[in-house]
Design a protein around this motif. Structure first.
Motif, mmCIF file in Angstrom:
data_model
loop_
_atom_site.group_PDB
_atom_site.id
_atom_site.type_symbol
_atom_site.label_atom_id
_atom_site.label_comp_id
_atom_site.label_asym_id
_atom_site.label_seq_id
_atom_site.Cartn_x
_atom_site.Cartn_y
_atom_site.Cartn_z
ATOM 1 N N GLU A 231 102.695 36.332 42.515
ATOM 2 C CA GLU A 231 104.060 36.097 42.999
ATOM 3 C C GLU A 231 104.979 37.253 42.623
ATOM 4 O O GLU A 231 105.796 37.708 43.432
ATOM 5 C CB GLU A 231 104.593 34.792 42.403
ATOM 6 N N ASN A 283 108.627 36.835 52.474
ATOM 7 C CA ASN A 283 108.713 36.477 51.059
ATOM 8 C C ASN A 283 110.126 36.685 50.514
ATOM 9 O O ASN A 283 110.577 35.950 49.641
ATOM 10 C CB ASN A 283 107.711 37.302 50.253
ATOM 11 N N TYR A 291 102.923 31.508 51.483
ATOM 12 C CA TYR A 291 101.472 31.640 51.608
ATOM 13 C C TYR A 291 101.114 32.002 53.045
ATOM 14 O O TYR A 291 101.887 31.773 53.965
ATOM 15 C CB TYR A 291 100.766 30.332 51.224
ATOM 16 N N THR A 292 99.940 32.548 53.214
ATOM 17 C CA THR A 292 99.467 32.884 54.548
ATOM 18 C C THR A 292 98.423 31.877 55.005
ATOM 19 O O THR A 292 97.535 31.499 54.243
ATOM 20 C CB THR A 292 98.862 34.303 54.588
ATOM 21 N N ARG A 312 97.597 35.411 48.318
ATOM 22 C CA ARG A 312 98.593 34.449 48.813
ATOM 23 C C ARG A 312 98.012 33.552 49.894
ATOM 24 O O ARG A 312 98.739 33.008 50.721
ATOM 25 C CB ARG A 312 99.815 35.194 49.363
ATOM 26 N N GLN A 313 96.690 33.372 49.912
ATOM 27 C CA GLN A 313 96.049 32.521 50.904
ATOM 28 C C GLN A 313 96.343 31.051 50.609
ATOM 29 O O GLN A 313 96.287 30.607 49.464
ATOM 30 C CB GLN A 313 94.539 32.758 50.898
ATOM 31 N N TRP A 314 96.653 30.299 51.641
ATOM 32 C CA TRP A 314 96.975 28.879 51.491
ATOM 33 C C TRP A 314 95.725 28.101 51.125
ATOM 34 O O TRP A 314 94.671 28.266 51.741
ATOM 35 C CB TRP A 314 97.573 28.356 52.797
ATOM 36 N N ASP A 315 95.848 27.209 50.103
ATOM 37 C CA ASP A 315 94.694 26.443 49.636
ATOM 38 C C ASP A 315 94.612 25.059 50.252
ATOM 39 O O ASP A 315 93.738 24.266 49.883
ATOM 40 C CB ASP A 315 94.725 26.327 48.111
ATOM 41 N N SER A 322 106.988 24.800 49.962
ATOM 42 C CA SER A 322 106.109 25.861 50.436
ATOM 43 C C SER A 322 106.561 26.425 51.774
ATOM 44 O O SER A 322 107.196 25.745 52.580
ATOM 45 C CB SER A 322 104.674 25.337 50.557
#
Length: 364
Positions: A231, A283, A291-292, A312-315, A322
């Motif tokens: 971040e 951002n 996130y991406t 920054r990948q979305w989980d 978010s």
């Protein structure tokens, strides 16, 4: 008569100090970004407490000065923190800019090292300096400036972190986050006293050597948080792109302000073309974790883009604060249909050989 305002927080207060402390810290640790920000702030208080407690002996032993010089040095340190906070407000352009914080650590480290190099060589025996004779000797000016800049670095470092915690914490848990921050700060300040005792009494080092260790420690902490806290790294790159290399203009400032105020639902930002620069610009638009959610073949990315996009990948876990960035036409899970969709157009224009122009257009 003062009207009664119902509380939105259903948690009942507890009067057990230990239990409440453990519960607050455990709750804050669930949010990794806020927890790292708290640890970073606590590091500053570790440094600040070390300087404040050792400056009297530093002036008396190392600088051969009386208590009036102690007051002068403490005044310079305090003024520096105020100046650093003011400079931070100007650099942030009245919004939360976490990317400024590393600049504070750089200033703390470099001028802390220069403070050690600027120490005058005293001939023994020498007369004790009072504030007048201390100021009249030009050999002390560099040392005074270094101490002032150490305070400036402190202000630049902690102000973005404090605002980051307040912006990212849930409205019902912000007070607990601040309380947990104060508790951890106090623990670090106590630890700083123990550390000073070990260095000065155990290792028999001089105070100026302790200050040098603290200065080098600032640079090591800088490297550590940049590597471990994506971040912060993304925020630094975003600030450099939007504020230094380019001038950013937003066509829908009122709509953007409304989106920032609405914390009830997550946001999905749809862009025409997704790359690292798009992620960095978005951002900086929102005081939320970005996130991406768009997959791209690795052949379309260089190593730097691949690294930060993967960080920054979305989980799949969608929190109310978010922000998901996706390319036009992307298919997202039905579980996030309640999110607000925003279309974003970002155009880069070359205005001069030194700086460019970034134009952002939002459509809700």
């Amino acid at each position: 008569m003062i009207p009664s305002i119902p509380s939105t927080n259903k948690v009942k207060p507890t009067f057990s100090i230990i239990k409440a402390t453990v519960t607050s810290i455990a709750k804050v640790r669930k949010n990794r970004d806020i927890w790292i920000a708290i640890l970073a702030i606590s590091w500053f208080w570790f440094i600040g407490a070390s300087y404040l407690t050792q400056i009297p002996n530093f002036a008396r032993i190392t600088l051969n000065s009386d208590p009036t010089v102690v007051s002068l040095l403490l005044l310079l340190f305090s003024i520096g923190i105020g100046v650093g906070s003011f400079v931070c407000e100007r650099l942030s352009c009245k919004q939360v800019e976490l990317g400024i914080a590393p600049l504070g650590l750089i200033v703390l480290g470099l001028f802390g090292i220069d403070l050690y190099a600027a120490l005058p060589v005293l001939s023994a025996p020498a007369a004790v300096f009072d504030v007048v004779t201390f100021l009249s000797d030009a050999v002390h000016y560099r040392l005074m400036f270094d101490l002032l800049m150490i305070g400036v670095g402190g202000g630049l470092f902690i102000v973005p972190l404090y605002t980051f915690i307040q912006a990212r914490a849930d409205e019902n848990e912000c007070a607990q986050a601040i309380a947990s921050n104060n508790i951890v700060n106090a623990l670090f300040m106590v630890t700083s006293a123990v550390f000073a005792m070990l260095v000065l009494n155990g290792l028999q080092w001089k105070i100026e050597q302790l200050f040098l260790v603290l200065a080098v420690g600032n640079l090591l902490v800088l490297v550590l948080i940049l590597v471990s806290w994506s971040e912060l790294t993304v925020s630094v790159l975003s600030y450099v792109l939007r504020r230094i290399f380019n001038r950013q203009s937003i066509n829908n400032t009122e709509e953007l302000a409304a989106l920032k105020q609405d914390r009830s639902a997550p946001l999905i930002v749809e862009v025409e073309r997704f790359d690292l620069s798009t992620l960095l610009v978005i951002n900086g638009l929102f005081n939320r974790p970005v996130y991406t959610a768009t997959w791209q073949p690795e052949t379309q990315q260089n190593r730097l883009e691949r690294y930060f996009i993967n960080k920054r990948q979305w989980d799949g876990a969608m929190q109310p604060l978010s922000v998901l960035v996706c390319a036009k036409g992307a298919i997202l899970p039905e579980s996030i249909e309640h999110a607000r969709w925003v279309k974003c157009s970002i155009k880069h224009r070359k205005k001069s050989w030194l700086r460019g122009q970034i134009e952002v257009n939002l459509t809700i």
